[in-house]
Design a protein around this motif. Sequence first.
Motif, mmCIF file in Angstrom:
data_model
loop_
_atom_site.group_PDB
_atom_site.id
_atom_site.type_symbol
_atom_site.label_atom_id
_atom_site.label_comp_id
_atom_site.label_asym_id
_atom_site.label_seq_id
_atom_site.Cartn_x
_atom_site.Cartn_y
_atom_site.Cartn_z
ATOM 1 N N GLY A 255 0.810 -1.206 0.000
ATOM 2 C CA GLY A 255 0.000 0.000 0.000
ATOM 3 C C GLY A 255 0.844 1.255 0.000
ATOM 4 N N TRP A 256 1.913 1.236 0.755
ATOM 5 C CA TRP A 256 2.835 2.384 0.838
ATOM 6 C C TRP A 256 3.483 2.674 -0.515
ATOM 7 C CZ3 TRP A 256 8.234 1.911 0.182
ATOM 8 C CH2 TRP A 256 9.017 3.026 0.536
ATOM 9 N N ALA A 257 3.847 1.620 -1.241
ATOM 10 C CA ALA A 257 4.550 1.788 -2.514
ATOM 11 C C ALA A 257 3.615 1.876 -3.714
ATOM 12 C CB ALA A 257 5.533 0.633 -2.720
ATOM 13 N N GLY A 258 2.411 1.345 -3.566
ATOM 14 C CA GLY A 258 1.468 1.343 -4.678
ATOM 15 C C GLY A 258 1.124 -0.032 -5.179
ATOM 16 N N SER A 259 2.010 -0.999 -4.914
ATOM 17 C CA SER A 259 1.769 -2.389 -5.309
ATOM 18 C C SER A 259 2.877 -3.242 -4.724
ATOM 19 C CB SER A 259 1.767 -2.541 -6.838
ATOM 20 O OG SER A 259 3.086 -2.357 -7.354
ATOM 21 N N PRO A 260 2.665 -4.566 -4.615
ATOM 22 C CA PRO A 260 3.732 -5.440 -4.125
ATOM 23 C C PRO A 260 4.993 -5.354 -4.991
ATOM 24 C CG PRO A 260 1.639 -6.576 -4.044
ATOM 25 C CD PRO A 260 1.394 -5.295 -4.786
ATOM 26 N N GLN A 261 4.829 -5.263 -6.298
ATOM 27 C CA GLN A 261 5.984 -5.188 -7.189
ATOM 28 C C GLN A 261 6.754 -3.888 -6.989
ATOM 29 O OE1 GLN A 261 7.259 -7.541 -9.061
ATOM 30 N NE2 GLN A 261 8.955 -6.184 -9.669
ATOM 31 N N ALA A 262 6.012 -2.783 -6.818
ATOM 32 C CA ALA A 262 6.674 -1.501 -6.578
ATOM 33 C C ALA A 262 7.418 -1.511 -5.244
ATOM 34 C CB ALA A 262 5.649 -0.371 -6.595
ATOM 35 N N ALA A 263 6.831 -2.179 -4.246
ATOM 36 C CA ALA A 263 7.506 -2.297 -2.951
ATOM 37 C C ALA A 263 8.795 -3.092 -3.093
ATOM 38 C CB ALA A 263 6.576 -2.962 -1.941
ATOM 39 N N GLU A 264 8.740 -4.182 -3.852
ATOM 40 C CA GLU A 264 9.938 -5.002 -4.056
ATOM 41 C C GLU A 264 11.033 -4.213 -4.750
ATOM 42 O OE1 GLU A 264 11.256 -9.144 -6.345
ATOM 43 O OE2 GLU A 264 9.165 -8.855 -5.733
ATOM 44 N N GLU A 265 10.648 -3.414 -5.723
ATOM 45 C CA GLU A 265 11.634 -2.615 -6.453
ATOM 46 C C GLU A 265 12.252 -1.541 -5.558
ATOM 47 O OE1 GLU A 265 9.426 -1.168 -9.766
ATOM 48 O OE2 GLU A 265 9.341 -3.134 -10.766
ATOM 49 N N ALA A 266 11.438 -0.908 -4.715
ATOM 50 C CA ALA A 266 11.964 0.098 -3.801
ATOM 51 C C ALA A 266 12.921 -0.529 -2.796
ATOM 52 C CB ALA A 266 10.816 0.800 -3.071
ATOM 53 N N LEU A 267 12.556 -1.709 -2.306
ATOM 54 C CA LEU A 267 13.425 -2.414 -1.363
ATOM 55 C C LEU A 267 14.746 -2.799 -2.020
ATOM 56 C CD1 LEU A 267 10.603 -4.553 0.238
ATOM 57 C CD2 LEU A 267 12.137 -3.067 1.534
ATOM 58 N N ALA A 268 14.671 -3.279 -3.257
ATOM 59 C CA ALA A 268 15.892 -3.660 -3.970
ATOM 60 C C ALA A 268 16.792 -2.450 -4.182
ATOM 61 C CB ALA A 268 15.532 -4.303 -5.307
ATOM 62 N N ALA A 269 16.201 -1.311 -4.518
ATOM 63 C CA ALA A 269 16.982 -0.100 -4.734
ATOM 64 C C ALA A 269 17.675 0.362 -3.454
ATOM 65 C CB ALA A 269 16.077 1.011 -5.270
ATOM 66 N N ALA A 270 17.045 0.047 -2.310
ATOM 67 C CA ALA A 270 17.633 0.411 -1.018
ATOM 68 C C ALA A 270 18.569 -0.661 -0.478
ATOM 69 C CB ALA A 270 16.528 0.673 -0.004
ATOM 70 N N GLY A 271 18.720 -1.764 -1.232
ATOM 71 C CA GLY A 271 19.610 -2.839 -0.807
ATOM 72 C C GLY A 271 19.038 -3.701 0.298
ATOM 73 N N ILE A 272 17.699 -3.856 0.316
ATOM 74 C CA ILE A 272 17.019 -4.602 1.371
ATOM 75 C C ILE A 272 16.291 -5.795 0.767
ATOM 76 C CG2 ILE A 272 15.251 -4.487 3.187
ATOM 77 C CD1 ILE A 272 15.769 -1.420 3.243
ATOM 78 N N ASP A 273 16.457 -6.961 1.379
ATOM 79 C CA ASP A 273 15.796 -8.184 0.942
ATOM 80 C C ASP A 273 14.292 -8.058 1.187
ATOM 81 O OD1 ASP A 273 14.794 -10.762 0.545
ATOM 82 O OD2 ASP A 273 16.492 -11.745 1.528
ATOM 83 N N HIS A 274 13.489 -8.196 0.131
ATOM 84 C CA HIS A 274 12.042 -8.015 0.260
ATOM 85 C C HIS A 274 11.379 -9.100 1.089
ATOM 86 C CE1 HIS A 274 10.786 -11.259 -2.527
ATOM 87 N NE2 HIS A 274 11.881 -10.960 -3.216
ATOM 88 N N ARG A 275 12.104 -10.176 1.378
ATOM 89 C CA ARG A 275 11.528 -11.264 2.166
ATOM 90 C C ARG A 275 11.645 -11.023 3.673
ATOM 91 N NH1 ARG A 275 15.103 -15.732 -0.812
ATOM 92 N NH2 ARG A 275 16.564 -14.002 -0.412
#
Length: 299
Positions: A255-275
Amino acid sequence: MSTSPGASAPSAEDALLGPADIRELASALGVRPTKQRGQNFVIDANTVRRIVRAADVRPEDVVVEVGPGLGSLTLGLLQVADRVTAIEIDEILARHLPTTVAARLPERADRFALLHQDALTVTPEDLPGPPPTALVANLPYNVAVPVLLHMLERFPSLERVLVMVQSEVADRLAAKPGGKLYGVPSVKAAWYAEVKRAGAIGRNVFWPAPNVDSGLVSLVRRDPPSTTAARRDVFAAVDAAFAQRRKTLRAALAGWAGSPQAAEEALAAAGIDHRLRGEALTVEQFAALAEHRPRPAQV
């Protein structure tokens, strides 16, 4: 010991309030501690001295105290600090506290100020005198975290904080990443300061005795994490991550990012494992994540 106008001022050693003093004051004022305002008055002078020592109050300090009640801690702070301003929401307590200070520490009364206001609405402009350098308080259990975070945000002059809160709240504030107690209060407090437990307080030093134990939390101001994201944006990521703390960050931040995929991409860009889950992230990682929050498309 009476604090009536006709009584002689007690010595510095005897200026602090004991159990009989607290009950006498409460009776004279018709005060009955209420759960609604989390009123549990400290009746042990040794506990007051211990809190003042743990707070590292210094002669040059300008101290702000939230919820002074009948003045137990106020008197201990005034014996050491340069100035003390107490913020009290209860009208009766606020009206009488200056009288107690004048009766028990007359030589320091001119260094005391009382603000009759809700601490959650206080701004630097409301406080008289120089900006406060320290916050020391026995915070009502029901508003402890909001009051603490409000004061840290609105008063950047605060260098040190020592608060007495419910033991469980103390544990949560001081919790480190990876534990079950680590959550929103832990991360937000860490944004402002180095946080640690500073001791435990038993129930028998209060009147009335609460149903839970209390703990001391020490916070020493430090610079916030280096980030291009605004604090409110970092805190929005924190709130989202812990709103559904059993979910992975990919799901919790959808919800914060707009979608699960967008959240995963933001996490990856920050160097954080989405799991991972929110409890695994440091405040610095939340700050990095906030920098990569997707921006709404321009229409």
